[in-house]
Design a protein around this motif. Structure first.
Motif, PDB file in Angstrom:
ATOM      1  N   ILE A 212      15.764  12.121  33.732  1.00  0.00           N
ATOM      2  CA  ILE A 212      15.626  11.534  32.392  1.00  0.00           C
ATOM      3  C   ILE A 212      14.170  11.129  32.187  1.00  0.00           C
ATOM      4  O   ILE A 212      13.613  10.365  32.985  1.00  0.00           O
ATOM      5  N   PRO A 213      13.517  11.620  31.105  1.00  0.00           N
ATOM      6  CA  PRO A 213      12.097  11.325  30.932  1.00  0.00           C
ATOM      7  C   PRO A 213      11.799   9.908  30.440  1.00  0.00           C
ATOM      8  O   PRO A 213      10.681   9.430  30.594  1.00  0.00           O
ATOM      9  N   ASN A 214      12.779   9.234  29.861  1.00  0.00           N
ATOM     10  CA  ASN A 214      12.531   7.899  29.287  1.00  0.00           C
ATOM     11  C   ASN A 214      12.348   6.843  30.369  1.00  0.00           C
ATOM     12  O   ASN A 214      12.766   7.009  31.514  1.00  0.00           O
ATOM     13  N   GLU A 215      11.785   5.707  29.949  1.00  0.00           N
ATOM     14  CA  GLU A 215      11.801   4.514  30.800  1.00  0.00           C
ATOM     15  C   GLU A 215      13.242   4.020  30.872  1.00  0.00           C
ATOM     16  O   GLU A 215      13.942   3.987  29.854  1.00  0.00           O
ATOM     17  N   LYS A 216      13.688   3.638  32.069  1.00  0.00           N
ATOM     18  CA  LYS A 216      15.082   3.219  32.237  1.00  0.00           C
ATOM     19  C   LYS A 216      15.139   1.804  32.802  1.00  0.00           C
ATOM     20  O   LYS A 216      14.459   1.503  33.774  1.00  0.00           O
ATOM     21  N   ARG A 217      15.947   0.983  32.183  1.00  0.00           N
ATOM     22  CA  ARG A 217      16.156  -0.382  32.674  1.00  0.00           C
ATOM     23  C   ARG A 217      17.651  -0.672  32.684  1.00  0.00           C
ATOM     24  O   ARG A 217      18.418  -0.005  31.998  1.00  0.00           O
ATOM     25  N   CYS A 218      18.018  -1.684  33.445  1.00  0.00           N
ATOM     26  CA  CYS A 218      19.453  -1.896  33.629  1.00  0.00           C
ATOM     27  C   CYS A 218      19.770  -3.372  33.858  1.00  0.00           C
ATOM     28  O   CYS A 218      19.056  -4.062  34.601  1.00  0.00           O
ATOM     29  N   ILE A 219      20.814  -3.837  33.191  1.00  0.00           N
ATOM     30  CA  ILE A 219      21.419  -5.141  33.501  1.00  0.00           C
ATOM     31  C   ILE A 219      22.823  -4.846  34.001  1.00  0.00           C
ATOM     32  O   ILE A 219      23.644  -4.288  33.268  1.00  0.00           O
ATOM     33  N   THR A 220      23.075  -5.152  35.255  1.00  0.00           N
ATOM     34  CA  THR A 220      24.425  -5.000  35.802  1.00  0.00           C
ATOM     35  C   THR A 220      25.030  -6.382  35.999  1.00  0.00           C
ATOM     36  O   THR A 220      24.320  -7.384  36.095  1.00  0.00           O
ATOM     37  N   PHE A 221      26.343  -6.412  36.076  1.00  0.00           N
ATOM     38  CA  PHE A 221      26.999  -7.701  36.329  1.00  0.00           C
ATOM     39  C   PHE A 221      28.331  -7.463  37.014  1.00  0.00           C
ATOM     40  O   PHE A 221      28.879  -6.365  36.988  1.00  0.00           O
ATOM     41  N   VAL A 222      28.800  -8.516  37.651  1.00  0.00           N
ATOM     42  CA  VAL A 222      30.066  -8.485  38.378  1.00  0.00           C
ATOM     43  C   VAL A 222      30.985  -9.499  37.707  1.00  0.00           C
ATOM     44  O   VAL A 222      30.634 -10.665  37.540  1.00  0.00           O
ATOM     45  N   VAL A 223      32.159  -9.013  37.307  1.00  0.00           N
ATOM     46  CA  VAL A 223      32.970  -9.756  36.342  1.00  0.00           C
ATOM     47  C   VAL A 223      34.322 -10.137  36.931  1.00  0.00           C
ATOM     48  O   VAL A 223      34.878  -9.413  37.759  1.00  0.00           O
ATOM     49  N   ALA A 224      34.823 -11.289  36.516  1.00  0.00           N
ATOM     50  CA  ALA A 224      36.155 -11.761  36.897  1.00  0.00           C
ATOM     51  C   ALA A 224      37.168 -11.246  35.876  1.00  0.00           C
ATOM     52  O   ALA A 224      36.792 -10.830  34.778  1.00  0.00           O
ATOM     53  N   PRO A 225      38.474 -11.286  36.206  1.00  0.00           N
ATOM     54  CA  PRO A 225      39.478 -10.778  35.261  1.00  0.00           C
ATOM     55  C   PRO A 225      39.425 -11.440  33.882  1.00  0.00           C
ATOM     56  O   PRO A 225      39.810 -10.839  32.894  1.00  0.00           O
ATOM     57  N   GLY A 235      16.892  -4.769  36.643  1.00  0.00           N
ATOM     58  CA  GLY A 235      15.920  -3.923  37.332  1.00  0.00           C
ATOM     59  C   GLY A 235      16.063  -2.488  36.897  1.00  0.00           C
ATOM     60  O   GLY A 235      16.525  -2.203  35.783  1.00  0.00           O
ATOM     61  N   SER A 236      15.682  -1.560  37.766  1.00  0.00           N
ATOM     62  CA  SER A 236      15.942  -0.152  37.497  1.00  0.00           C
ATOM     63  C   SER A 236      17.452   0.062  37.622  1.00  0.00           C
ATOM     64  O   SER A 236      18.149  -0.747  38.241  1.00  0.00           O
ATOM     65  N   PRO A 237      17.973   1.167  37.057  1.00  0.00           N
ATOM     66  CA  PRO A 237      19.413   1.405  37.221  1.00  0.00           C
ATOM     67  C   PRO A 237      19.833   1.422  38.696  1.00  0.00           C
ATOM     68  O   PRO A 237      20.920   0.951  39.030  1.00  0.00           O
ATOM     69  N   GLU A 238      18.956   1.919  39.571  1.00  0.00           N
ATOM     70  CA  GLU A 238      19.320   1.973  40.994  1.00  0.00           C
ATOM     71  C   GLU A 238      19.298   0.588  41.633  1.00  0.00           C
ATOM     72  O   GLU A 238      20.241   0.191  42.321  1.00  0.00           O
ATOM     73  N   SER A 239      18.220  -0.174  41.407  1.00  0.00           N
ATOM     74  CA  SER A 239      18.097  -1.462  42.101  1.00  0.00           C
ATOM     75  C   SER A 239      19.103  -2.486  41.569  1.00  0.00           C
ATOM     76  O   SER A 239      19.713  -3.229  42.341  1.00  0.00           O
ATOM     77  N   ALA A 240      19.290  -2.519  40.246  1.00  0.00           N
ATOM     78  CA  ALA A 240      20.258  -3.479  39.677  1.00  0.00           C
ATOM     79  C   ALA A 240      21.670  -3.118  40.133  1.00  0.00           C
ATOM     80  O   ALA A 240      22.492  -3.997  40.414  1.00  0.00           O
ATOM     81  N   TRP A 241      21.940  -1.808  40.245  1.00  0.00           N
ATOM     82  CA  TRP A 241      23.261  -1.377  40.709  1.00  0.00           C
ATOM     83  C   TRP A 241      23.471  -1.726  42.176  1.00  0.00           C
ATOM     84  O   TRP A 241      24.554  -2.205  42.554  1.00  0.00           O
ATOM     85  N   GLU A 242      22.465  -1.506  43.004  1.00  0.00           N
ATOM     86  CA  GLU A 242      22.574  -1.828  44.448  1.00  0.00           C
ATOM     87  C   GLU A 242      23.050  -3.265  44.647  1.00  0.00           C
ATOM     88  O   GLU A 242      23.979  -3.538  45.403  1.00  0.00           O
ATOM     89  N   SER A 243      22.374  -4.187  43.957  1.00  0.00           N
ATOM     90  CA  SER A 243      22.696  -5.615  44.130  1.00  0.00           C
ATOM     91  C   SER A 243      24.106  -5.918  43.634  1.00  0.00           C
ATOM     92  O   SER A 243      24.867  -6.655  44.271  1.00  0.00           O
ATOM     93  N   ALA A 244      24.458  -5.352  42.481  1.00  0.00           N
ATOM     94  CA  ALA A 244      25.780  -5.634  41.914  1.00  0.00           C
ATOM     95  C   ALA A 244      26.882  -5.015  42.769  1.00  0.00           C
ATOM     96  O   ALA A 244      27.953  -5.604  42.938  1.00  0.00           O
ATOM     97  N   ALA A 245      26.624  -3.814  43.323  1.00  0.00           N
ATOM     98  CA  ALA A 245      27.644  -3.173  44.165  1.00  0.00           C
ATOM     99  C   ALA A 245      27.903  -3.998  45.421  1.00  0.00           C
ATOM    100  O   ALA A 245      29.044  -4.118  45.880  1.00  0.00           O
ATOM    101  N   ASP A 246      26.841  -4.585  45.977  1.00  0.00           N
ATOM    102  CA  ASP A 246      27.029  -5.450  47.147  1.00  0.00           C
ATOM    103  C   ASP A 246      27.925  -6.642  46.809  1.00  0.00           C
ATOM    104  O   ASP A 246      28.825  -6.996  47.578  1.00  0.00           O
ATOM    105  N   LEU A 247      27.682  -7.248  45.655  1.00  0.00           N
ATOM    106  CA  LEU A 247      28.490  -8.413  45.251  1.00  0.00           C
ATOM    107  C   LEU A 247      29.913  -7.981  44.885  1.00  0.00           C
ATOM    108  O   LEU A 247      30.889  -8.636  45.268  1.00  0.00           O
ATOM    109  N   SER A 248      30.033  -6.875  44.169  1.00  0.00           N
ATOM    110  CA  SER A 248      31.369  -6.366  43.822  1.00  0.00           C
ATOM    111  C   SER A 248      32.187  -6.092  45.075  1.00  0.00           C
ATOM    112  O   SER A 248      33.394  -6.366  45.124  1.00  0.00           O
ATOM    113  N   GLY A 249      31.521  -5.570  46.103  1.00  0.00           N
ATOM    114  CA  GLY A 249      32.218  -5.292  47.355  1.00  0.00           C
ATOM    115  C   GLY A 249      32.793  -6.542  47.998  1.00  0.00           C
ATOM    116  O   GLY A 249      33.823  -6.490  48.685  1.00  0.00           O
TER     117      GLY A 249
END
Length: 414
Positions: A212-225, A235-249
């Motif tokens: 993807i040629p555009n600048e990419k940014r990301c806000i991820t979150f981990v949610v309760a029911p 962060g970047s889609p990768e870095s913000a996802w990494e952190s959220a996936a760890d917490l989701s796990g």
């Protein structure tokens, strides 16, 4: 594990934005905000209004694209409800915000940004699939400086954990890549992928997003029911996802000491067709005993899929090897449909023309018994089910899940 984590108050969420959103980075930029549709639990009204309030004074413009994948498009009034925009606000502070649905099946609304080569697909899939796959994405991205993803992260049956660059692929992508990697996930199997952070399918998504040629940014979150948040990451889609996936796990995976002979998996109202209510199976398959029964209890659910129902009726729900051992018969169907089929049916064998699924899957919905039989699933009249009669019987091998689809259940020793 879960009780160790507190969710954030509304005020704490707003403070997080004020501390973590680098407002100056968006000055004079056009922003395409990419959000989930109504099939994900998320406090989007709070997140969207805070994001818009902070950035509308500096950004050139802010528009919203709903990352539908292949889900049905949302009428504008439903997008407004999703984002918490009242009719009055739509005429006032949000009058300049474009609200768009992704159109995955309109070739003229897509643009090709690259190709995954045979060499790449063979390497990523460890030889399971070897083919060139065109990487296409919603053509609207050409009109914006920044693509801003804002979405939750959960354990996911195809990618391992959802979120991050998955909002580009399949969220706003064309069908080729979507079909390719859903089938790759199906070959590896739901149980082999769900709740695993680094998967071949995630690598496909990240490699495609790198085009993807555009600048990419990301806000991820981990949610309760209840839509409250355990944490947000920027962060970047990768870095913000990494952190959220760890917490989701830590938060979204529940461990059980032994498998259950019967599971009542209650579909929330947001899962209004089997295409999405299949999550009630994906997230619970690992804790159903061999030859146990998983009931998808969805009295509100009327159909299989508005978009894909006709083809799913033709194919039915089957274990992976039913397709791979009869590949010539099925290879020309969209692979995303075959993948959905195997994910709902779960693991099993197909030998000498006999299919043996490991788990019995029963639908208790408005889908009639003759259609359930046609698609190779069990039927039960939802009126015959008393939810409370399944409660508090785990020691008998019976599990009740009151809001299924977002928490992954695993056995303790796995």
């Amino acid at each position: 594990m879960e009780h160790l984590h507190q969710t954030l108050s509304e005020q704490e969420v707003i403070q997080w934005f004020e501390s973590n959103l680098p407002v100056e980075d968006y000055r004079n930029k056009s922003i395409l905000l990419i959000v989930p549709d109504a099939t994900r639990t998320a406090p989007l009204p709070l997140l969207f209004s805070t994001f818009h309030r902070m950035l509308s004074p500096v950004a050139k413009r802010i528009d919203v694209l709903v990352a539908l994948g292949t889900h049905p498009p949302m009428p504008e009034k439903d997008i407004c409800r999703l984002l918490g925009i009242s009719e009055a606000d739509r005429q006032a502070e949000y009058r300049d915000v474009g609200l768009f649905n992704h159109e995955w099946d309109q070739p003229d609304k897509l643009t090709q940004i690259g190709t995954l080569t045979k060499e790449q697909t063979s390497r990523i899939s460890a030889g399971l699939l070897e083919m060139d796959v065109p990487v296409t994405i919603n053509a609207r991205i050409k009109d914006y400086d920044i693509l801003q993803v804002m979405g939750p992260v959960f354990p996911h049956e195809v990618v391992g954990f959802s979120g991050g660059s998955k909002y580009f692929f399949p969220g706003i992508s064309g069908p080729d890549l979507l079909n390719f990697f859903h089938w790759l996930g199906a070959l590896i199997t739901n149980v082999g992928i769900i709740g695993v952070k680094q998967t071949p399918v995630r690598e496909v998504v990240n490699q495609s997003a790198a085009m993807i040629p555009n600048e990419k940014r990301c806000i991820t979150f981990v949610v309760a029911p209840d839509s409250s948040l355990y944490g947000l990451f920027y962060g970047s889609p990768e870095s913000a996802w990494e952190s959220a996936a760890d917490l989701s796990g830590q938060i979204h995976i529940k461990r059980k000491p032994k498998p259950f002979k019967q599971v009542l998996s209650c579909a929330p109202l947001m899962y209004d067709e089997l295409w999405v209510a299949g999550k009630c199976m994906y997230k619970l398959e690992p804790v159903v005993a061999d030859d146990g029964e998983l009931i998808i209890y969805a009295p509100h659910m009327k159909g299989i899929s508005i978009t894909h129902g006709k083809l799913i009726e033709e194919v039915g729900y089957h274990v992976r090897d039913y397709f791979t051992n009869q590949w010539d018969q099925f290879k020309d169907y969209p692979w995303g449909i075959l993948a959905h089929s195997t994910h709902v049916r779960g693991t099993g064998t197909f030998e000498n023309g006999i299919e043996r699924p490991r788990v019995r899957v029963t639908l208790a919905s408005q889908i009639p018994p003759e259609l359930c039989e046609k698609i190779n699933l069990g039927y039960r009249d939802p009126d015959s089910i008393d939810i409370e009669s399944f409660a508090d019987r785990e020691d008998e091998g019976i599990l009740l899940v009151r809001k299924a689809g977002e928490h992954l259940y695993r056995l303790e020793e796995e």
